[in-house]
Design an enzyme around this catalytic site. Structure first.
Site, PDB file in Angstrom:
ATOM      1  CG  ASN A   1     -16.303  73.166  52.719  1.00 48.57           C
ATOM      2  OD1 ASN A   1     -16.690  72.449  53.647  1.00 48.57           O
ATOM      3  ND2 ASN A   1     -15.018  73.414  52.492  1.00 48.57           N
TER       4      ASN A   1
ATOM      5  CG  PHE B   1     -15.780  66.142  59.583  1.00 50.97           C
ATOM      6  CD1 PHE B   1     -14.980  66.678  58.590  1.00 50.97           C
ATOM      7  CD2 PHE B   1     -15.243  65.997  60.861  1.00 50.97           C
ATOM      8  CE1 PHE B   1     -13.666  67.073  58.856  1.00 50.97           C
ATOM      9  CE2 PHE B   1     -13.934  66.386  61.139  1.00 50.97           C
ATOM     10  CZ  PHE B   1     -13.152  66.922  60.138  1.00 50.97           C
TER      11      PHE B   1
ATOM     12  CB  SER C   1     -12.622  70.411  59.564  1.00 50.67           C
ATOM     13  OG  SER C   1     -13.910  70.902  59.242  1.00 50.67           O
TER      14      SER C   1
ATOM     15  CG  ASN D   1     -16.951  73.811  57.993  1.00 51.56           C
ATOM     16  OD1 ASN D   1     -17.209  74.998  58.178  1.00 51.56           O
ATOM     17  ND2 ASN D   1     -16.319  73.375  56.910  1.00 51.56           N
ATOM     18  CB  THR D   2     -16.196  69.571  63.490  1.00 52.13           C
ATOM     19  OG1 THR D   2     -16.620  68.845  62.338  1.00 52.13           O
ATOM     20  CG2 THR D   2     -16.536  68.767  64.737  1.00 52.13           C
TER      21      THR D   2
ATOM     22  CE  LYS E   1      -6.177  69.668  54.775  1.00 48.78           C
ATOM     23  NZ  LYS E   1      -7.051  69.115  53.742  1.00 48.78           N
TER      24      LYS E   1
ATOM     25  CG  ASN F   1      -8.783  71.959  56.422  1.00 52.70           C
ATOM     26  OD1 ASN F   1      -9.655  72.259  55.605  1.00 52.70           O
ATOM     27  ND2 ASN F   1      -8.790  70.822  57.080  1.00 52.70           N
TER      28      ASN F   1
HETATM   29  C1  FMN Z   1     -15.980  71.146  49.286  1.00 48.58           C
HETATM   30  C2  FMN Z   1     -14.743  70.919  50.103  1.00 48.58           C
HETATM   31  C3  FMN Z   1     -14.707  69.882  51.028  1.00 48.58           C
HETATM   32  C4  FMN Z   1     -13.568  69.665  51.797  1.00 48.58           C
HETATM   33  N1  FMN Z   1     -13.539  68.629  52.681  1.00 48.58           N
HETATM   34  C5  FMN Z   1     -12.403  68.373  53.381  1.00 48.58           C
HETATM   35  C6  FMN Z   1     -12.335  67.276  54.261  1.00 48.58           C
HETATM   36  O1  FMN Z   1     -13.261  66.488  54.408  1.00 48.58           O
HETATM   37  N2  FMN Z   1     -11.179  67.101  54.972  1.00 48.58           N
HETATM   38  C7  FMN Z   1     -10.090  67.927  54.836  1.00 48.58           C
HETATM   39  O2  FMN Z   1      -9.059  67.718  55.493  1.00 48.58           O
HETATM   40  N3  FMN Z   1     -10.129  68.959  53.976  1.00 48.58           N
HETATM   41  C8  FMN Z   1     -11.238  69.197  53.261  1.00 48.58           C
HETATM   42  N4  FMN Z   1     -11.270  70.250  52.378  1.00 48.58           N
HETATM   43  C9  FMN Z   1     -10.080  71.117  52.272  1.00 48.58           C
HETATM   44  C10 FMN Z   1      -9.166  70.703  51.132  1.00 48.58           C
HETATM   45  O3  FMN Z   1      -8.621  69.421  51.334  1.00 48.58           O
HETATM   46  C11 FMN Z   1      -8.006  71.719  50.995  1.00 48.58           C
HETATM   47  O4  FMN Z   1      -7.232  71.677  52.181  1.00 48.58           O
HETATM   48  C12 FMN Z   1      -8.509  73.141  50.775  1.00 48.58           C
HETATM   49  O5  FMN Z   1      -9.661  73.155  49.968  1.00 48.58           O
HETATM   50  C13 FMN Z   1      -7.453  74.021  50.114  1.00 48.58           C
HETATM   51  O6  FMN Z   1      -7.112  73.537  48.833  1.00 48.58           O
HETATM   52  P1  FMN Z   1      -7.729  74.138  47.458  1.00 48.58           P
HETATM   53  O7  FMN Z   1      -7.602  75.629  47.565  1.00 48.58           O
HETATM   54  O8  FMN Z   1      -6.900  73.528  46.361  1.00 48.58           O
HETATM   55  O9  FMN Z   1      -9.150  73.688  47.415  1.00 48.58           O
HETATM   56  C14 FMN Z   1     -12.421  70.494  51.616  1.00 48.58           C
HETATM   57  C15 FMN Z   1     -12.464  71.521  50.665  1.00 48.58           C
HETATM   58  C16 FMN Z   1     -13.586  71.745  49.909  1.00 48.58           C
HETATM   59  C17 FMN Z   1     -13.591  72.854  48.891  1.00 48.58           C
END
Ligand code: FMN
Length: 364
Positions: free
Chosen positions: A110, A114, A173, A175-176, A214, A243
């Site tokens: 992704n 934000f 993140s 992406n910023t 985080k 993350n």
């Molecule tokens: C679609 C998507 C959106 C995410 N948005 C955020 C976010 O807004 N803030 C954040 O700290 N992590 C975000 N994450 C990261 C997740 O919180 C997590 O750290 C990461 O996906 C690893 O866990 P997983 O493998 O179980 O998905 C996002 C992940 C995905 C897939």
């Protein structure tokens, strides 16, 4: 019932663009009459950051960015829910498409950037459910165009610390642009000094709200040394590791989609995220608890996180492939592990394998 409903809905959701499928899932969770999950076995309870978690499985940030369905998620059996990331002002994020499934790898990429309805909308929802019980945290981030990013975090702490169970400072993140630079020692020290000062000011009466940090799984070990050193010196209450990753493991099968820019999550992230968790655990020396997140898609993976150093775990991507039944599956796997070793609590397993994990070859 939710299992049957999900089995019917999942092929339909998978036929949709991932972001449309997600919006629809949030709408369904907001409207559907949900059955309450069975009560948790006492042996799954965790005390961390001064909070009592009924079980260690949390919904990771990014699923419920705008705090629309935290109570539905608690009802379905999560032990806690991390809402957000919320930014001070509403912002749209990057242009679509910006979420991609890697089906053969059981992963996702992704680059949402934000997208947030902003602090006011999220605050209103959290305030409306403030007396509902359950652990609901908020993950905070800076606006893309903020002139002073640290000031954005301070502002959000001031607004959310009085109302959230805990606040996560998200500086990881991918992406910023430039956000991850806040993880470097000097910048991190300045950020933590200012947010902790803000926390002390606003929660003087109510008692301090735990502040978690985080981090990205892409830090070098030298950068991790610094980040943990600063986090310990500034006395954060915990860290979340971590993350999404900008790396692309050699094992990926969806070669074409893997070239999309953004953070990779799900099963392909598990080895790196677990290694970074163990590396963090040995550096933290029990100064505060850790939340392990990244690639958990089974009871075995969840137990691996605990043994690598996680007092609590979170997941997101695997729900797309495995559905909500995964939460109950992980609970029973954790209980079986306790029974196998005749243990009364998961705390006895936390970090049991951390040293061994850090001695393995670096995950490629
Ligand atoms: C679609 C998507 C959106 C995410 N948005 C955020 C976010 O807004 N803030 C954040 O700290 N992590 C975000 N994450 C990261 C997740 O919180 C997590 O750290 C990461 O996906 C690893 O866990 P997983 O493998 O179980 O998905 C996002 C992940 C995905 C897939």
């Amino acid at each position: 019932m939710i299992g049957l409903f999900e089995r019917l809905a999942r092929p339909f959701l998978h036929a949709l663009d991932p972001e449309d499928a997600h919006s629809l899932t949030i709408k369904m969770l907001a409207c559907a009459p949900l059955p309450r999950a069975a009560g948790d076995d006492k042996r799954l309870a965790v005390r961390a950051f001064g909070l009592n978690f009924p079980n260690p499985i949390g919904m990771a940030a990014g699923f419920d960015k705008n705090a629309e369905v935290p109570d539905a998620l608690l009802r379905l059996g999560f032990g806690f829910v991390e809402t957000g990331t919320v930014t001070p002002l509403p912002q749209r994020g990057n242009p679509r498409p910006r979420v991609f499934r890697l089906n053969a790898d059981r992963g996702a990429i992704n680059r949402l950037g934000f997208n947030s309805q902003g602090a006011e909308a999220v605050l209103r929802r959290l305030a409306a459910r403030a007396n509902a019980g359950g652990i609901v945290g908020i993950n905070i981030g800076a606006n893309k165009d903020a002139a002073d990013r640290v000031a954005d975090y301070v502002r959000l702490i001031e607004r959310f610390a009085p109302i959230a169970s805990y606040v996560t400072i998200n500086i990881s993140s991918p992406n910023t642009p430039g956000l991850r630079n806040l993880q470097q020692a000097e910048a991190l020290d300045d950020l933590l000094a200012r947010v902790i000062d803000a926390r002390e000011r606003v929660t003087r009466q109510a008692g301090p709200t735990p502040l978690l940090l985080k981090i990205a799984p892409d830090l070098s070990l030298a950068e991790l040394d610094d980040a943990v050193g600063v986090a310990r010196a500034r006395r954060v209450d915990g860290m979340i590791v971590g993350n999404t990753t900008l790396t692309r493991p050699a094992s990926l099968r969806e070669m074409k989609i893997a070239k999309e820019a953004g953070g990779l999550s799900g099963r392909p992230l598990l080895p790196l995220a677990t290694r970074m968790l163990a590396e963090t655990y040995v550096r933290v020396e029990s100064a505060f608890p850790l939340i392990g997140v990244g690639g958990i898609d089974s009871g075995t993976a969840a137990l691996g996180k605990v043994r690598a150093g996680a007092s609590l775990i979170q997941l997101y991507s695997a729900l797309v492939f495995r559905g909500l039944g995964l939460v109950a599956e992980i609970k029973s796997a954790l209980l079986s592990a306790l029974e196998r070793d005749s243990l009364d609590s998961l705390s006895e397993l936390v970090g049991a394998d951390a040293a061994a994990v850090t001695a393995e070859a670096w995950p490629g």
